[in-house]
Design a protein around this motif. Structure first.
Motif, PDB file in Angstrom:
ATOM      1  N   LEU A  10       0.824  -1.197   0.000  1.00 42.31           N
ATOM      2  CA  LEU A  10       0.000   0.000   0.000  1.00 42.31           C
ATOM      3  C   LEU A  10       0.863   1.252   0.000  1.00 42.31           C
ATOM      4  O   LEU A  10       2.011   1.239   0.467  1.00 42.31           O
ATOM      5  CB  LEU A  10      -0.916   0.002   1.224  1.00 42.31           C
ATOM      6  N   SER A  11       0.309   2.326  -0.518  1.00 40.34           N
ATOM      7  CA  SER A  11       1.037   3.591  -0.576  1.00 40.34           C
ATOM      8  C   SER A  11       1.274   4.117   0.845  1.00 40.34           C
ATOM      9  O   SER A  11       0.618   3.705   1.803  1.00 40.34           O
ATOM     10  CB  SER A  11       0.245   4.620  -1.379  1.00 40.34           C
ATOM     11  N   ASP A  12       2.219   5.032   0.963  1.00 45.75           N
ATOM     12  CA  ASP A  12       2.512   5.607   2.272  1.00 45.75           C
ATOM     13  C   ASP A  12       1.272   6.281   2.847  1.00 45.75           C
ATOM     14  O   ASP A  12       1.013   6.192   4.058  1.00 45.75           O
ATOM     15  CB  ASP A  12       3.651   6.621   2.153  1.00 45.75           C
ATOM     16  N   ALA A  13       0.503   6.936   1.990  1.00 40.24           N
ATOM     17  CA  ALA A  13      -0.699   7.630   2.466  1.00 40.24           C
ATOM     18  C   ALA A  13      -1.701   6.633   3.041  1.00 40.24           C
ATOM     19  O   ALA A  13      -2.335   6.890   4.072  1.00 40.24           O
ATOM     20  CB  ALA A  13      -1.327   8.424   1.323  1.00 40.24           C
ATOM     21  N   GLN A  14      -1.852   5.496   2.372  1.00 40.97           N
ATOM     22  CA  GLN A  14      -2.767   4.472   2.867  1.00 40.97           C
ATOM     23  C   GLN A  14      -2.272   3.891   4.188  1.00 40.97           C
ATOM     24  O   GLN A  14      -3.055   3.664   5.116  1.00 40.97           O
ATOM     25  CB  GLN A  14      -2.900   3.352   1.824  1.00 40.97           C
ATOM     26  N   THR A  15      -0.970   3.655   4.281  1.00 37.37           N
ATOM     27  CA  THR A  15      -0.396   3.101   5.506  1.00 37.37           C
ATOM     28  C   THR A  15      -0.537   4.062   6.665  1.00 37.37           C
ATOM     29  O   THR A  15      -0.898   3.682   7.786  1.00 37.37           O
ATOM     30  CB  THR A  15       1.085   2.761   5.281  1.00 37.37           C
ATOM     31  N   GLN A  16      -0.267   5.336   6.409  1.00 36.01           N
ATOM     32  CA  GLN A  16      -0.386   6.347   7.452  1.00 36.01           C
ATOM     33  C   GLN A  16      -1.821   6.509   7.917  1.00 36.01           C
ATOM     34  O   GLN A  16      -2.076   6.870   9.071  1.00 36.01           O
ATOM     35  CB  GLN A  16       0.161   7.678   6.938  1.00 36.01           C
ATOM     36  N   GLY A  50      -3.747   4.088   8.319  1.00 40.17           N
ATOM     37  CA  GLY A  50      -4.086   2.899   9.077  1.00 40.17           C
ATOM     38  C   GLY A  50      -4.651   1.768   8.251  1.00 40.17           C
ATOM     39  O   GLY A  50      -5.126   0.766   8.802  1.00 40.17           O
ATOM     40  N   THR A  51      -4.611   1.885   6.924  1.00 41.07           N
ATOM     41  CA  THR A  51      -5.127   0.827   6.049  1.00 41.07           C
ATOM     42  C   THR A  51      -4.178  -0.362   6.057  1.00 41.07           C
ATOM     43  O   THR A  51      -2.963  -0.191   5.999  1.00 41.07           O
ATOM     44  CB  THR A  51      -5.292   1.336   4.609  1.00 41.07           C
ATOM     45  N   ILE A  52      -4.737  -1.552   6.150  1.00 42.61           N
ATOM     46  CA  ILE A  52      -3.945  -2.781   6.129  1.00 42.61           C
ATOM     47  C   ILE A  52      -4.424  -3.662   4.991  1.00 42.61           C
ATOM     48  O   ILE A  52      -5.621  -3.879   4.830  1.00 42.61           O
ATOM     49  CB  ILE A  52      -4.069  -3.545   7.467  1.00 42.61           C
ATOM     50  N   TRP A  53      -3.481  -4.173   4.156  1.00 43.13           N
ATOM     51  CA  TRP A  53      -3.860  -5.101   3.085  1.00 43.13           C
ATOM     52  C   TRP A  53      -4.085  -6.475   3.710  1.00 43.13           C
ATOM     53  O   TRP A  53      -3.186  -7.060   4.301  1.00 43.13           O
ATOM     54  CB  TRP A  53      -2.781  -5.166   2.012  1.00 43.13           C
TER      55      TRP A  53
END
Length: 374
Positions: A269-275, A277-280
Protein backbone atom coordinates in the motif's frame (compact mmCIF):
# COMPACT_ATOMS: atom_id res chain seq x y z
CA UNK A 1 -18.21 -2.75 -39.49
CA UNK A 2 -21.16 -4.60 -41.02
CA UNK A 3 -23.37 -6.98 -39.11
CA UNK A 4 -25.57 -9.70 -40.55
CA UNK A 5 -29.29 -9.63 -39.75
CA UNK A 6 -29.14 -13.35 -39.18
CA UNK A 7 -27.95 -14.51 -35.79
CA UNK A 8 -26.74 -17.84 -37.05
CA UNK A 9 -25.25 -17.93 -40.54
CA UNK A 10 -25.24 -21.61 -41.44
CA UNK A 11 -23.06 -23.03 -44.16
CA UNK A 12 -24.80 -25.43 -46.44
CA UNK A 13 -23.85 -26.71 -49.85
CA UNK A 14 -22.78 -30.26 -49.20
CA UNK A 15 -24.10 -32.02 -52.28
CA UNK A 16 -24.50 -35.68 -53.09
CA UNK A 17 -24.64 -36.92 -56.65
CA UNK A 18 -25.82 -40.43 -57.53
CA UNK A 19 -27.35 -42.34 -60.42
CA UNK A 20 -30.65 -44.11 -59.82
CA UNK A 21 -33.80 -45.23 -61.57
CA UNK A 22 -35.81 -44.97 -58.37
CA UNK A 23 -37.16 -41.98 -56.51
CA UNK A 24 -34.60 -40.80 -53.97
CA UNK A 25 -36.97 -41.05 -51.02
CA UNK A 26 -37.10 -44.80 -51.61
CA UNK A 27 -33.33 -44.86 -51.08
CA UNK A 28 -32.94 -47.38 -53.93
CA UNK A 29 -30.09 -46.96 -56.39
CA UNK A 30 -29.76 -49.68 -58.99
CA UNK A 31 -26.27 -50.10 -60.38
CA UNK A 32 -23.13 -48.29 -59.34
CA UNK A 33 -23.34 -44.62 -58.51
CA UNK A 34 -20.79 -41.86 -57.92
CA UNK A 35 -21.31 -39.75 -54.81
CA UNK A 36 -19.51 -36.42 -54.64
CA UNK A 37 -19.47 -33.93 -51.76
CA UNK A 38 -19.56 -30.18 -52.24
CA UNK A 39 -18.74 -28.26 -49.09
CA UNK A 40 -19.01 -24.50 -48.92
CA UNK A 41 -16.23 -22.64 -47.12
CA UNK A 42 -17.34 -22.71 -43.46
CA UNK A 43 -16.74 -19.04 -42.76
CA UNK A 44 -19.58 -17.26 -41.05
CA UNK A 45 -18.69 -13.85 -42.43
CA UNK A 46 -16.11 -12.33 -44.73
CA UNK A 47 -16.30 -8.72 -43.62
CA UNK A 48 -13.78 -8.68 -40.77
CA UNK A 49 -10.04 -8.39 -41.24
CA UNK A 50 -8.00 -11.27 -39.87
CA UNK A 51 -5.73 -10.57 -36.89
CA UNK A 52 -4.84 -12.14 -33.57
CA UNK A 53 -8.31 -11.38 -32.26
CA UNK A 54 -10.80 -13.98 -33.43
CA UNK A 55 -12.10 -13.51 -36.93
CA UNK A 56 -15.27 -15.09 -38.21
CA UNK A 57 -13.41 -17.64 -40.29
CA UNK A 58 -13.46 -21.12 -38.77
CA UNK A 59 -9.93 -22.54 -38.86
CA UNK A 60 -9.83 -25.83 -40.73
CA UNK A 61 -7.55 -28.48 -39.29
CA UNK A 62 -9.32 -31.49 -40.77
CA UNK A 63 -12.43 -32.42 -42.74
CA UNK A 64 -13.74 -35.99 -42.61
CA UNK A 65 -16.45 -37.29 -44.92
CA UNK A 66 -18.33 -40.45 -44.01
CA UNK A 67 -20.71 -42.09 -46.50
CA UNK A 68 -22.90 -44.91 -45.20
CA UNK A 69 -24.23 -47.15 -47.98
CA UNK A 70 -25.14 -50.77 -48.74
CA UNK A 71 -22.21 -50.84 -51.15
CA UNK A 72 -19.45 -48.29 -51.60
CA UNK A 73 -19.70 -46.63 -48.19
CA UNK A 74 -16.38 -45.18 -47.13
CA UNK A 75 -14.52 -42.60 -45.04
CA UNK A 76 -12.20 -39.94 -46.42
CA UNK A 77 -10.20 -37.57 -44.20
CA UNK A 78 -8.45 -34.42 -45.40
CA UNK A 79 -5.75 -32.93 -43.13
CA UNK A 80 -4.88 -29.25 -43.45
CA UNK A 81 -1.20 -30.10 -42.98
CA UNK A 82 -1.26 -31.86 -46.34
CA UNK A 83 -2.24 -28.71 -48.25
CA UNK A 84 -0.50 -25.40 -48.81
CA UNK A 85 -3.59 -23.26 -48.28
CA UNK A 86 -7.02 -23.42 -46.72
CA UNK A 87 -8.60 -23.12 -50.14
CA UNK A 88 -6.54 -26.03 -51.46
CA UNK A 89 -7.98 -28.18 -48.70
CA UNK A 90 -11.52 -27.14 -49.60
CA UNK A 91 -10.86 -27.76 -53.30
CA UNK A 92 -9.67 -31.28 -52.51
CA UNK A 93 -12.84 -31.96 -50.52
CA UNK A 94 -14.99 -30.66 -53.35
CA UNK A 95 -13.25 -32.84 -55.93
CA UNK A 96 -13.52 -36.08 -53.99
CA UNK A 97 -15.96 -38.74 -55.21
CA UNK A 98 -17.19 -41.94 -53.61
CA UNK A 99 -17.37 -44.51 -56.41
CA UNK A 100 -19.28 -47.77 -56.77
CA UNK A 101 -22.01 -46.66 -54.40
CA UNK A 102 -25.36 -48.43 -54.10
CA UNK A 103 -28.25 -47.65 -51.79
CA UNK A 104 -26.62 -44.84 -49.72
CA UNK A 105 -28.35 -44.05 -46.42
CA UNK A 106 -26.40 -41.20 -44.80
CA UNK A 107 -23.66 -38.66 -45.40
CA UNK A 108 -21.76 -37.06 -42.50
CA UNK A 109 -19.14 -34.34 -42.29
CA UNK A 110 -16.82 -33.92 -39.29
CA UNK A 111 -14.80 -30.68 -39.20
CA UNK A 112 -11.97 -30.44 -36.65
CA UNK A 113 -13.45 -33.34 -34.70
CA UNK A 114 -14.07 -37.08 -34.55
CA UNK A 115 -17.31 -36.70 -32.62
CA UNK A 116 -20.86 -35.84 -33.60
CA UNK A 117 -21.84 -34.44 -30.17
CA UNK A 118 -20.93 -34.36 -26.49
CA UNK A 119 -17.79 -32.22 -26.58
CA UNK A 120 -16.23 -31.56 -23.19
CA UNK A 121 -14.35 -28.47 -22.06
CA UNK A 122 -10.99 -30.25 -22.12
CA UNK A 123 -11.55 -31.06 -25.81
CA UNK A 124 -12.27 -27.52 -26.99
CA UNK A 125 -10.53 -25.16 -24.57
CA UNK A 126 -7.26 -24.96 -26.50
CA UNK A 127 -8.67 -25.33 -30.02
CA UNK A 128 -8.63 -21.59 -30.73
CA UNK A 129 -10.65 -20.84 -33.86
CA UNK A 130 -10.67 -24.50 -34.93
CA UNK A 131 -14.23 -24.99 -33.76
CA UNK A 132 -15.55 -28.57 -34.02
CA UNK A 133 -18.48 -28.78 -36.44
CA UNK A 134 -20.68 -31.69 -37.43
CA UNK A 135 -23.64 -32.34 -39.74
CA UNK A 136 -25.40 -35.31 -41.29
CA UNK A 137 -28.20 -36.01 -43.75
CA UNK A 138 -30.28 -39.16 -44.16
CA UNK A 139 -31.43 -40.53 -47.51
CA UNK A 140 -34.87 -39.00 -47.21
CA UNK A 141 -33.20 -35.57 -47.28
CA UNK A 142 -31.70 -36.15 -50.72
CA UNK A 143 -33.32 -33.98 -53.37
CA UNK A 144 -33.06 -33.78 -57.15
CA UNK A 145 -33.03 -36.89 -59.29
CA UNK A 146 -32.47 -35.34 -62.72
CA UNK A 147 -29.64 -35.73 -65.20
CA UNK A 148 -28.32 -32.19 -65.41
CA UNK A 149 -25.24 -32.80 -67.56
CA UNK A 150 -26.55 -35.32 -70.09
CA UNK A 151 -24.33 -38.19 -69.05
CA UNK A 152 -27.23 -40.50 -68.25
CA UNK A 153 -26.66 -40.30 -64.51
CA UNK A 154 -29.23 -38.71 -62.25
CA UNK A 155 -27.87 -36.28 -59.70
CA UNK A 156 -29.00 -35.80 -56.14
CA UNK A 157 -28.07 -33.12 -53.61
CA UNK A 158 -28.36 -32.72 -49.86
CA UNK A 159 -27.68 -29.61 -47.77
CA UNK A 160 -26.03 -29.95 -44.38
CA UNK A 161 -26.07 -27.30 -41.63
CA UNK A 162 -23.42 -27.98 -38.97
CA UNK A 163 -24.37 -26.94 -35.46
CA UNK A 164 -22.05 -24.61 -33.58
CA UNK A 165 -20.47 -26.17 -30.52
CA UNK A 166 -18.26 -23.49 -28.95
CA UNK A 167 -18.48 -20.01 -27.49
CA UNK A 168 -15.23 -18.06 -27.31
CA UNK A 169 -14.28 -15.24 -24.94
CA UNK A 170 -11.43 -12.86 -25.81
CA UNK A 171 -9.99 -10.16 -23.58
CA UNK A 172 -7.47 -7.40 -24.17
CA UNK A 173 -6.64 -3.80 -23.38
CA UNK A 174 -6.19 -4.53 -19.66
CA UNK A 175 -5.08 -1.29 -18.03
CA UNK A 176 -4.42 0.14 -14.54
CA UNK A 177 -6.21 3.45 -14.03
CA UNK A 178 -6.25 6.13 -11.35
CA UNK A 179 -6.59 9.91 -11.47
CA UNK A 180 -4.63 12.83 -10.06
CA UNK A 181 -7.59 13.71 -7.85
CA UNK A 182 -7.55 10.19 -6.43
CA UNK A 183 -3.96 9.01 -6.00
CA UNK A 184 -3.08 5.37 -6.45
CA UNK A 185 -3.56 3.33 -3.28
CA UNK A 186 -0.58 1.10 -4.07
CA UNK A 187 3.15 1.60 -3.77
CA UNK A 188 3.86 -1.62 -5.65
CA UNK A 189 1.64 -4.13 -7.46
CA UNK A 190 2.36 -6.72 -10.13
CA UNK A 191 -0.06 -8.31 -12.59
CA UNK A 192 0.48 -12.07 -12.74
CA UNK A 193 -2.21 -13.32 -15.11
CA UNK A 194 -5.88 -14.00 -15.65
CA UNK A 195 -8.23 -16.97 -15.86
CA UNK A 196 -11.90 -17.84 -16.15
CA UNK A 197 -13.55 -18.91 -12.91
CA UNK A 198 -16.90 -20.53 -12.10
CA UNK A 199 -17.02 -22.68 -15.24
CA UNK A 200 -19.32 -25.67 -15.02
CA UNK A 201 -17.41 -28.88 -14.47
CA UNK A 202 -14.27 -27.21 -13.09
CA UNK A 203 -13.06 -26.73 -9.53
CA UNK A 204 -13.17 -23.18 -8.23
CA UNK A 205 -9.60 -22.27 -7.21
CA UNK A 206 -8.73 -20.45 -4.02
CA UNK A 207 -5.80 -18.51 -5.48
CA UNK A 208 -3.73 -17.86 -8.61
CA UNK A 209 -1.38 -20.80 -8.02
CA UNK A 210 -4.32 -23.21 -7.99
CA UNK A 211 -5.92 -21.52 -10.99
CA UNK A 212 -2.88 -22.32 -13.11
CA UNK A 213 -3.50 -26.04 -12.66
CA UNK A 214 -7.17 -25.89 -13.67
CA UNK A 215 -9.08 -26.00 -16.95
CA UNK A 216 -9.32 -23.79 -18.86
CA UNK A 217 -5.64 -23.06 -19.19
CA UNK A 218 -4.71 -19.65 -17.83
CA UNK A 219 -3.21 -16.79 -19.79
CA UNK A 220 0.00 -16.13 -17.92
CA UNK A 221 1.71 -12.76 -18.06
CA UNK A 222 5.45 -12.99 -17.42
CA UNK A 223 7.31 -15.44 -15.20
CA UNK A 224 6.85 -13.67 -11.88
CA UNK A 225 4.48 -10.89 -12.80
CA UNK A 226 4.90 -7.51 -14.46
CA UNK A 227 4.76 -4.10 -12.84
CA UNK A 228 1.12 -2.99 -12.87
CA UNK A 229 2.18 0.46 -11.64
CA UNK A 230 4.32 1.11 -14.70
CA UNK A 231 2.84 3.68 -17.06
CA UNK A 232 -0.51 3.50 -15.30
CA UNK A 233 -3.29 4.48 -17.66
CA UNK A 234 -1.23 3.87 -20.80
CA UNK A 235 0.39 0.42 -20.66
CA UNK A 236 -1.91 -2.44 -21.58
CA UNK A 237 -1.89 -6.23 -21.45
CA UNK A 238 -1.31 -7.78 -23.92
CA UNK A 239 1.14 -5.12 -25.05
CA UNK A 240 0.22 -5.51 -28.73
CA UNK A 241 -3.25 -4.18 -29.52
CA UNK A 242 -3.73 -6.93 -32.10
CA UNK A 243 -3.30 -9.63 -29.45
CA UNK A 244 -5.74 -10.95 -26.88
CA UNK A 245 -6.24 -13.64 -24.23
CA UNK A 246 -8.75 -16.14 -25.60
CA UNK A 247 -10.77 -18.95 -24.02
CA UNK A 248 -13.08 -21.47 -25.66
CA UNK A 249 -15.96 -22.54 -23.45
CA UNK A 250 -18.97 -24.82 -23.58
CA UNK A 251 -21.96 -22.57 -24.44
CA UNK A 252 -23.86 -21.10 -21.48
CA UNK A 253 -27.60 -20.72 -22.04
CA UNK A 254 -28.63 -20.37 -18.40
CA UNK A 255 -27.09 -20.08 -14.95
CA UNK A 256 -23.65 -18.86 -13.95
CA UNK A 257 -21.52 -17.13 -16.57
CA UNK A 258 -17.73 -17.57 -16.43
CA UNK A 259 -16.04 -14.95 -14.26
CA UNK A 260 -12.91 -13.31 -15.62
CA UNK A 261 -10.42 -13.01 -12.77
CA UNK A 262 -7.23 -10.94 -12.96
CA UNK A 263 -4.53 -11.87 -10.43
CA UNK A 264 -1.99 -9.58 -8.74
CA UNK A 265 0.99 -9.97 -6.39
CA UNK A 266 3.71 -7.96 -4.62
CA UNK A 267 1.09 -5.58 -3.26
CA UNK A 268 2.34 -2.80 -1.00
CA UNK A 269 0.00 0.00 0.00
CA UNK A 270 1.04 3.59 -0.58
CA UNK A 271 2.51 5.61 2.27
CA UNK A 272 -0.70 7.63 2.47
CA UNK A 273 -2.77 4.47 2.87
CA UNK A 274 -0.40 3.10 5.51
CA UNK A 275 -0.39 6.35 7.45
CA UNK A 276 -4.17 6.32 7.38
CA UNK A 277 -4.09 2.90 9.08
CA UNK A 278 -5.13 0.83 6.05
CA UNK A 279 -3.94 -2.78 6.13
CA UNK A 280 -3.86 -5.10 3.09
CA UNK A 281 -5.70 -8.17 4.36
CA UNK A 282 -3.85 -10.75 2.27
CA UNK A 283 -0.60 -11.56 4.06
CA UNK A 284 0.81 -13.12 0.85
CA UNK A 285 0.47 -9.71 -0.81
CA UNK A 286 -1.94 -11.15 -3.40
CA UNK A 287 -4.91 -9.38 -4.97
CA UNK A 288 -7.76 -10.13 -7.40
CA UNK A 289 -10.17 -8.23 -9.63
CA UNK A 290 -13.24 -10.03 -10.97
CA UNK A 291 -15.91 -9.28 -13.53
CA UNK A 292 -19.44 -8.95 -12.22
CA UNK A 293 -21.38 -8.28 -15.42
CA UNK A 294 -20.90 -8.44 -19.18
CA UNK A 295 -22.84 -5.74 -21.00
CA UNK A 296 -23.85 -5.78 -24.65
CA UNK A 297 -22.51 -2.89 -26.72
CA UNK A 298 -24.71 -2.31 -29.77
CA UNK A 299 -23.22 1.02 -30.81
CA UNK A 300 -22.02 -0.54 -34.07
CA UNK A 301 -25.40 -2.05 -34.91
CA UNK A 302 -27.76 0.47 -36.47
CA UNK A 303 -30.75 -1.71 -37.32
CA UNK A 304 -33.32 -2.17 -34.54
CA UNK A 305 -34.28 -5.62 -35.81
CA UNK A 306 -30.69 -6.82 -35.49
CA UNK A 307 -30.25 -5.21 -32.07
CA UNK A 308 -33.35 -6.96 -30.77
CA UNK A 309 -32.18 -10.27 -32.21
CA UNK A 310 -28.86 -9.99 -30.39
CA UNK A 311 -30.59 -9.03 -27.14
CA UNK A 312 -32.76 -12.11 -27.38
CA UNK A 313 -29.86 -14.42 -28.24
CA UNK A 314 -27.76 -13.21 -25.31
CA UNK A 315 -30.62 -12.88 -22.80
CA UNK A 316 -30.17 -9.13 -22.38
CA UNK A 317 -32.72 -7.38 -20.19
CA UNK A 318 -33.38 -3.71 -19.47
CA UNK A 319 -30.13 -3.45 -17.50
CA UNK A 320 -28.12 -4.40 -20.59
CA UNK A 321 -26.45 -7.38 -18.91
CA UNK A 322 -25.69 -10.52 -20.91
CA UNK A 323 -27.07 -13.70 -19.29
CA UNK A 324 -26.19 -16.21 -22.03
CA UNK A 325 -23.10 -17.12 -24.04
CA UNK A 326 -24.63 -19.23 -26.85
CA UNK A 327 -22.51 -21.21 -29.28
CA UNK A 328 -21.22 -19.78 -32.54
CA UNK A 329 -20.14 -16.42 -31.17
CA UNK A 330 -16.83 -14.84 -30.24
CA UNK A 331 -17.26 -12.38 -27.39
CA UNK A 332 -14.61 -9.67 -27.44
CA UNK A 333 -13.75 -7.26 -24.64
CA UNK A 334 -11.13 -4.91 -26.02
CA UNK A 335 -10.81 -2.48 -23.10
CA UNK A 336 -10.58 -3.49 -19.44
CA UNK A 337 -9.71 -0.56 -17.20
CA UNK A 338 -9.07 -1.73 -13.63
CA UNK A 339 -9.28 0.91 -10.88
CA UNK A 340 -7.58 0.33 -7.54
CA UNK A 341 -10.94 -0.09 -5.80
CA UNK A 342 -11.74 -3.16 -7.91
CA UNK A 343 -8.79 -5.11 -6.52
CA UNK A 344 -9.64 -7.16 -3.44
CA UNK A 345 -7.77 -9.54 -1.17
CA UNK A 346 -9.62 -12.77 -2.10
CA UNK A 347 -10.35 -14.71 -5.30
CA UNK A 348 -13.79 -13.05 -5.46
CA UNK A 349 -12.27 -9.59 -5.94
CA UNK A 350 -13.51 -6.41 -4.30
CA UNK A 351 -16.96 -6.52 -2.75
CA UNK A 352 -18.41 -3.12 -3.50
CA UNK A 353 -16.75 -1.92 -6.72
CA UNK A 354 -17.80 -3.36 -10.04
CA UNK A 355 -16.04 -3.32 -13.39
CA UNK A 356 -18.21 -3.70 -16.48
CA UNK A 357 -17.20 -5.51 -19.66
CA UNK A 358 -18.88 -4.07 -22.75
CA UNK A 359 -19.25 -6.70 -25.46
CA UNK A 360 -19.80 -5.92 -29.13
CA UNK A 361 -21.34 -8.48 -31.45
CA UNK A 362 -20.01 -9.79 -34.76
CA UNK A 363 -21.08 -12.82 -36.72
CA UNK A 364 -18.71 -16.85 -36.38
CA UNK A 365 -20.11 -14.54 -34.55
CA UNK A 366 -17.80 -12.05 -32.79
CA UNK A 367 -19.13 -10.01 -29.88
CA UNK A 368 -17.26 -7.06 -28.45
CA UNK A 369 -17.97 -5.44 -25.13
CA UNK A 370 -16.93 -4.42 -21.65
CA UNK A 371 -16.99 -6.01 -18.23
CA UNK A 372 -18.17 -4.81 -14.86
CA UNK A 373 -15.69 -5.64 -12.11
CA UNK A 374 -16.61 -6.70 -8.58
Amino acid sequence: MRFSKSLFVAFAGLGLFACSNEDVTNNAIEGDAVVAVKIQDPAMSRNIAADAWGTTEVKLESVKLVLTAQTGGDTKTFQASSYDTRQALLDAVNKHQFEGVRNPSKMEVFINTEKSSGWELSEIVNKGLAEPLYASAAANQFTGGTDTDGDGIKEYTVSLTPEHTVARLEFGGIKHIHTASKPCMFKTINIDGLFLNKIAGTTEPSDWATAQTNIPAHSKIGESGEDFMAEAGTKTWPAESTNCYGYNIIPVTSGQLPVLTVCFSNIELSDAQTQAGTIWGNTDKKGYATVKNYKLDLSGVSETETQNAYKTAFGVGDNGNITKFPAGYIYQVKSLEIPDEAIGTTITGAEDVHIIADITVKEWTVVEGTVEWN
